[in-house]
Design a protein around this motif. Sequence first.
Motif, PDB file in Angstrom:
ATOM      1  N   ARG A  77       0.830  -1.208   0.000  1.00 39.67           N
ATOM      2  CA  ARG A  77       0.000   0.000   0.000  1.00 39.67           C
ATOM      3  C   ARG A  77       0.870   1.266   0.000  1.00 39.67           C
ATOM      4  N   LEU A  78       1.933   1.239   0.796  1.00 39.83           N
ATOM      5  CA  LEU A  78       2.798   2.411   0.905  1.00 39.83           C
ATOM      6  C   LEU A  78       3.389   2.802  -0.445  1.00 39.83           C
ATOM      7  N   PHE A  79       3.702   1.799  -1.262  1.00 36.80           N
ATOM      8  CA  PHE A  79       4.332   2.069  -2.552  1.00 36.80           C
ATOM      9  C   PHE A  79       3.355   2.054  -3.718  1.00 36.80           C
ATOM     10  N   ASP A  80       2.062   1.978  -3.419  1.00 36.86           N
ATOM     11  CA  ASP A  80       1.018   2.066  -4.444  1.00 36.86           C
ATOM     12  C   ASP A  80       0.494   3.498  -4.460  1.00 36.86           C
ATOM     13  N   PRO A  81       0.822   4.285  -5.494  1.00 37.71           N
ATOM     14  CA  PRO A  81       0.412   5.691  -5.519  1.00 37.71           C
ATOM     15  C   PRO A  81      -1.107   5.886  -5.499  1.00 37.71           C
ATOM     16  N   LYS A  82      -1.859   4.854  -5.831  1.00 41.15           N
ATOM     17  CA  LYS A  82      -3.318   4.975  -5.848  1.00 41.15           C
ATOM     18  C   LYS A  82      -3.941   4.688  -4.480  1.00 41.15           C
ATOM     19  N   ALA A  83      -3.181   4.117  -3.562  1.00 40.49           N
ATOM     20  CA  ALA A  83      -3.700   3.809  -2.229  1.00 40.49           C
ATOM     21  C   ALA A  83      -3.870   5.103  -1.440  1.00 40.49           C
ATOM     22  N   ARG A  84      -5.083   5.369  -0.990  1.00 38.66           N
ATOM     23  CA  ARG A  84      -5.380   6.629  -0.286  1.00 38.66           C
ATOM     24  C   ARG A  84      -6.098   6.397   1.045  1.00 38.66           C
ATOM     25  N   ASP A  85      -6.047   5.187   1.567  1.00 38.88           N
ATOM     26  CA  ASP A  85      -6.729   4.908   2.830  1.00 38.88           C
ATOM     27  C   ASP A  85      -6.034   5.672   3.963  1.00 38.88           C
ATOM     28  N   GLU A  86      -6.693   5.752   5.117  1.00 40.24           N
ATOM     29  CA  GLU A  86      -6.203   6.566   6.234  1.00 40.24           C
ATOM     30  C   GLU A  86      -4.835   6.117   6.742  1.00 40.24           C
ATOM     31  N   ARG A  87      -4.632   4.835   6.898  1.00 43.29           N
ATOM     32  CA  ARG A  87      -3.360   4.324   7.420  1.00 43.29           C
ATOM     33  C   ARG A  87      -2.208   4.627   6.458  1.00 43.29           C
ATOM     34  N   THR A  88      -2.437   4.390   5.174  1.00 42.90           N
ATOM     35  CA  THR A  88      -1.396   4.644   4.172  1.00 42.90           C
ATOM     36  C   THR A  88      -1.078   6.134   4.106  1.00 42.90           C
ATOM     37  N   THR A  89      -2.112   6.959   4.118  1.00 46.84           N
ATOM     38  CA  THR A  89      -1.914   8.410   4.067  1.00 46.84           C
ATOM     39  C   THR A  89      -1.125   8.889   5.284  1.00 46.84           C
ATOM     40  N   PHE A  90      -1.477   8.390   6.470  1.00 46.17           N
ATOM     41  CA  PHE A  90      -0.752   8.758   7.689  1.00 46.17           C
ATOM     42  C   PHE A  90       0.724   8.355   7.578  1.00 46.17           C
ATOM     43  N   HIS A  91       0.969   7.131   7.150  1.00 45.84           N
ATOM     44  CA  HIS A  91       2.341   6.622   7.032  1.00 45.84           C
ATOM     45  C   HIS A  91       3.141   7.500   6.056  1.00 45.84           C
ATOM     46  N   ARG A  92       2.549   7.798   4.912  1.00 42.54           N
ATOM     47  CA  ARG A  92       3.230   8.636   3.919  1.00 42.54           C
ATOM     48  C   ARG A  92       3.512  10.031   4.467  1.00 42.54           C
ATOM     49  N   MET A  93       2.514  10.617   5.145  1.00 36.07           N
ATOM     50  CA  MET A  93       2.665  11.978   5.667  1.00 36.07           C
ATOM     51  C   MET A  93       3.793  12.049   6.693  1.00 36.07           C
ATOM     52  N   MET A  94       3.882  11.051   7.548  1.00 34.56           N
ATOM     53  CA  MET A  94       4.934  11.047   8.563  1.00 34.56           C
ATOM     54  C   MET A  94       6.310  10.915   7.917  1.00 34.56           C
ATOM     55  N   ARG A  95       6.425  10.062   6.916  1.00 34.10           N
ATOM     56  CA  ARG A  95       7.696   9.917   6.199  1.00 34.10           C
ATOM     57  C   ARG A  95       8.065  11.217   5.489  1.00 34.10           C
ATOM     58  N   LEU A  96       7.069  11.842   4.836  1.00 36.23           N
ATOM     59  CA  LEU A  96       7.335  13.101   4.135  1.00 36.23           C
ATOM     60  C   LEU A  96       7.721  14.217   5.104  1.00 36.23           C
ATOM     61  N   ALA A  97       7.039  14.294   6.233  1.00 37.99           N
ATOM     62  CA  ALA A  97       7.382  15.316   7.229  1.00 37.99           C
ATOM     63  C   ALA A  97       8.823  15.128   7.685  1.00 37.99           C
ATOM     64  N   ALA A  98       9.217  13.893   7.905  1.00 32.30           N
ATOM     65  CA  ALA A  98      10.594  13.603   8.312  1.00 32.30           C
ATOM     66  C   ALA A  98      11.575  13.977   7.194  1.00 32.30           C
ATOM     67  N   MET A  99      11.234  13.607   5.987  1.00 28.73           N
ATOM     68  CA  MET A  99      12.110  13.861   4.849  1.00 28.73           C
ATOM     69  C   MET A  99      12.279  15.361   4.587  1.00 28.73           C
ATOM     70  N   LEU A 100      11.227  16.126   4.834  1.00 31.01           N
ATOM     71  CA  LEU A 100      11.239  17.553   4.513  1.00 31.01           C
ATOM     72  C   LEU A 100      11.543  18.453   5.712  1.00 31.01           C
ATOM     73  N   HIS A 101      11.845  17.874   6.849  1.00 31.05           N
ATOM     74  CA  HIS A 101      11.999  18.703   8.049  1.00 31.05           C
ATOM     75  C   HIS A 101      13.123  19.731   7.933  1.00 31.05           C
ATOM     76  N   ASP A 102      14.103  19.522   7.091  1.00 32.21           N
ATOM     77  CA  ASP A 102      15.221  20.470   6.931  1.00 32.21           C
ATOM     78  C   ASP A 102      15.235  21.154   5.572  1.00 32.21           C
ATOM     79  N   ILE A 103      14.139  21.125   4.847  1.00 32.77           N
ATOM     80  CA  ILE A 103      14.128  21.662   3.480  1.00 32.77           C
ATOM     81  C   ILE A 103      14.454  23.162   3.442  1.00 32.77           C
ATOM     82  N   GLY A 104      14.221  23.863   4.537  1.00 30.04           N
ATOM     83  CA  GLY A 104      14.505  25.293   4.578  1.00 30.04           C
ATOM     84  C   GLY A 104      15.847  25.646   5.183  1.00 30.04           C
ATOM     85  N   THR A 105      16.717  24.664   5.350  1.00 28.73           N
ATOM     86  CA  THR A 105      18.021  24.915   5.958  1.00 28.73           C
ATOM     87  C   THR A 105      18.829  25.901   5.119  1.00 28.73           C
ATOM     88  N   PHE A 106      19.456  26.839   5.813  1.00 25.86           N
ATOM     89  CA  PHE A 106      20.263  27.858   5.150  1.00 25.86           C
ATOM     90  C   PHE A 106      21.593  27.271   4.673  1.00 25.86           C
TER      91      PHE A 106
END
Length: 166
Positions: A77-106
């Motif tokens: 589900r995590l690697f299926d771009p069409k999967a949009r259920d609550e658990r998959t969305t939560f998992h993706r969002m947490m990974r993205l938040a972690a991945m992007l936490h330093d995107i604004g670093t100077f």
Amino acid sequence: MKKVIFDNIHGYITLNQVETRILETLYYQRLRWIRQLGFSFYIFPGATHTRHAHALGVCHVMDRVIKSLGLAATGERLFDPKARDERTTFHRMMRLAAMLHDIGTFPFSHSVEMAYINHWRQQAQVSKPKYNANHETLGSHIITNTRFEGGITQILEEEGIDPVEL
């Protein structure tokens, strides 16, 4: 679509479609040239790791945390771009938040951030700025205000993710 990257600390890290698209943006690629520890490598030659490697590692660690808490979506589900259920969305969002936490670093990491913040404070005495001056505010701006080709906002929206919720 999956992308597998080898990290010298965490081993193989597998990214899903949206993470891969973000990884390929100029915003994310610039993290390759920002050292995690600023100028420390002049004193400690081994301190050469970058914000790019750090953020990928944080994404990987977040994935392990979500799995250990029993909140993870299945790999299928995590690697299926069409999967949009609550658990998959939560998992993706947490990974993205972690991945992007330093995107604004100077550039030069926190070594110059204080100079920017001090400049902002001086400007704040003259006029009331709308935003705080720090890498978190810049990161939030990049995530929510780059609605153009190659922009993170556009990619997130194309992938069905609300940038404001991230």
